[in-house]
Design a protein around this motif. Structure first.
Motif, short mmCIF file in Angstrom:
data_model
loop_
_atom_site.label_atom_id
_atom_site.label_comp_id
_atom_site.label_asym_id
_atom_site.label_seq_id
_atom_site.Cartn_x
_atom_site.Cartn_y
_atom_site.Cartn_z
N LEU A 186 0.83 -1.21 0.00
CA LEU A 186 0.00 0.00 0.00
C LEU A 186 0.86 1.26 0.00
O LEU A 186 0.52 2.26 -0.65
N VAL A 187 1.98 1.21 0.71
CA VAL A 187 2.89 2.36 0.74
C VAL A 187 3.44 2.62 -0.65
O VAL A 187 3.43 3.75 -1.16
N ASP A 188 3.93 1.57 -1.32
CA ASP A 188 4.50 1.72 -2.66
C ASP A 188 3.42 2.14 -3.66
O ASP A 188 3.67 2.97 -4.54
N PHE A 189 2.24 1.58 -3.52
CA PHE A 189 1.15 1.92 -4.44
C PHE A 189 0.79 3.40 -4.31
O PHE A 189 0.55 4.09 -5.32
N HIS A 190 0.74 3.90 -3.09
CA HIS A 190 0.39 5.30 -2.87
C HIS A 190 1.42 6.25 -3.51
O HIS A 190 1.05 7.32 -4.02
N LYS A 191 2.67 5.84 -3.52
CA LYS A 191 3.70 6.68 -4.13
C LYS A 191 3.47 6.81 -5.63
O LYS A 191 3.72 7.86 -6.23
N GLU A 192 2.99 5.73 -6.25
CA GLU A 192 2.76 5.75 -7.70
C GLU A 192 1.41 6.37 -8.05
O GLU A 192 1.27 7.04 -9.07
N PHE A 193 0.41 6.17 -7.20
CA PHE A 193 -0.95 6.68 -7.46
C PHE A 193 -1.44 7.48 -6.25
O PHE A 193 -2.37 7.05 -5.55
N MET A 210 -10.81 -2.87 -15.67
CA MET A 210 -9.69 -2.78 -14.75
C MET A 210 -8.76 -1.67 -15.21
O MET A 210 -8.01 -1.83 -16.19
N GLY A 211 -8.84 -0.52 -14.57
CA GLY A 211 -8.03 0.63 -14.94
C GLY A 211 -6.57 0.46 -14.59
O GLY A 211 -6.14 -0.57 -14.06
N ARG A 212 -5.79 1.49 -14.88
CA ARG A 212 -4.35 1.42 -14.65
C ARG A 212 -4.02 1.20 -13.19
O ARG A 212 -3.11 0.44 -12.84
N ALA A 213 -4.76 1.88 -12.32
CA ALA A 213 -4.49 1.73 -10.89
C ALA A 213 -4.76 0.30 -10.43
O ALA A 213 -3.96 -0.29 -9.70
N ALA A 214 -5.89 -0.27 -10.86
CA ALA A 214 -6.22 -1.64 -10.47
C ALA A 214 -5.20 -2.63 -11.02
O ALA A 214 -4.77 -3.56 -10.32
N GLN A 215 -4.80 -2.44 -12.28
CA GLN A 215 -3.81 -3.34 -12.87
C GLN A 215 -2.47 -3.23 -12.15
O GLN A 215 -1.78 -4.23 -11.92
N ALA A 216 -2.09 -1.98 -11.80
CA ALA A 216 -0.83 -1.78 -11.08
C ALA A 216 -0.90 -2.42 -9.69
O ALA A 216 0.08 -3.01 -9.23
N PHE A 217 -2.06 -2.34 -9.04
CA PHE A 217 -2.21 -2.96 -7.73
C PHE A 217 -2.04 -4.46 -7.83
O PHE A 217 -1.36 -5.09 -7.00
N MET A 218 -2.66 -5.07 -8.84
CA MET A 218 -2.54 -6.52 -9.02
C MET A 218 -1.10 -6.93 -9.28
O MET A 218 -0.61 -7.93 -8.73
#
Length: 293
Positions: A110-117, A274-282
């Motif tokens: 979640l920390v890494d994901f927040h940095k990207e999105f 599945m948008g970019r954020a969802a794909q990046a999360f997966m």
């Protein structure tokens, strides 16, 4: 047939009560009744049967509900796809996960994901009803044990792991390199309550191994279970990698020969964009369980 009428119709399908549906929609009951009649005139058949104070969907109503939900899902997909074009990645990503041990592995992700999105609001919901939440569009993604095939769901297995016996340093089995199923008989255990997926998996495994284990305390928290192990209250059986999050407790995770195996999977609706954020999360989720990827 207007989208507004379909929205009224879907709300009534959910409530099956004109007064309650009208209240949820913020309109009067006569207005709702009139719009439903207009919709019924448009399709040429009744959509609801009024039996006394009860409202039930007709066969035609059931069919229209299915297609109306698909229409609104496609509209939502279009909005998401257009939002992706802005490359601001704003929006809301909702993820249902199994509680307990998965919680401790998601925080770094979640920390890494927040940095990207940074503009994407993420909501992680702990649940044992993951498939139902995905199917009901309460969440965008589900992360949990691999499920039986369902034509409505896309299932992406991403990690398989074994289970270990967790004991405190002073336990009689603490120095063992591994244990057999029979070694578990007679040990006091602290476990998840029945109804938890992990407990169901272990109960099925015990049946296959023709053994029975003694549970003296149950709690739905991995933290409390391992604290109980540390204090010598009992042993527990948990996914082997969970020890990575609890090294400071000075407890041992001993591999179990022919242990239970769980397959983790990501699930989402086949018809959901599945948008970019969802794909990046997966993608990040898979990488967090396979650091070398």
């Amino acid at each position: 047939m207007e989208l507004r009428q379909l929205q009224y119709f879907i709300t009534l399908c959910n409530e099956l009560h004109f007064s309650e549906a009208a209240y949820k929609l913020g309109i009067s009951q006569p207005t709702l009744s009139q719009q439903i009649r207009v919709l019924e005139d448009a399709v040429g058949v009744p959509l609801f049967d009024r039996i006394g104070k009860k409202t039930v969907k007709t066969e035609a109503g059931v069919i229209l509900e299915r297609y109306a939900l698909e229409i609104f899902q496609k509209l939502e997909n279009a909005k998401s796809a257009i939002s992706d074009l802005t490359e601001l990645h704003a929006g809301h990503l909702r993820v249902a996960v199994l509680g307990s041990d998965l919680d401790y592995r998601l925080t770094p992700l979640l920390v890494d994901f927040h940095k990207e999105f940074p503009h994407t609001r993420v909501q992680v919901i702990s649940s044992i009803e993951i498939a139902e939440m995905v199917l009901d569009n309460e969440v965008d993604l589900g992360v949990g044990l691999s499920l039986k095939p369902d034509s409505r769901l896309q299932r992406i297995p991403f990690y398989t792991e074994s289970y270990s016996l967790y004991v405190d340093d002073g336990h009689a089995l603490a120095d063992r390199e591994y244990v057999e199923a029979q070694d578990l008989v007679g040990i006091p255990f602290v476990m998840y309550p029945k109804g938890f997926y992990g407990r169901q998996l272990l109960d099925s495994w015990c049946t296959e191994q023709e053994i029975s284990i003694q549970t003296i305390m149950e709690t739905g928290s991995a933290t409390s279970l391992l604290q109980l192990v540390k204090e010598g209250v009992g042993a527990t059986i948990q996914p082997s990698r969970l020890i990575d999050s609890f090294q400071s407790l000075r407890i041992r995770a001993i591999p179990i020969t022919n242990s239970p195996i769980r397959e983790l999977a990501i699930i989402h609706r086949n018809d959901k964009y599945m948008g970019r954020a969802a794909q990046a999360f997966m993608k990040r989720l898979e990488q967090s369980f396979h650091p070398s990827v």
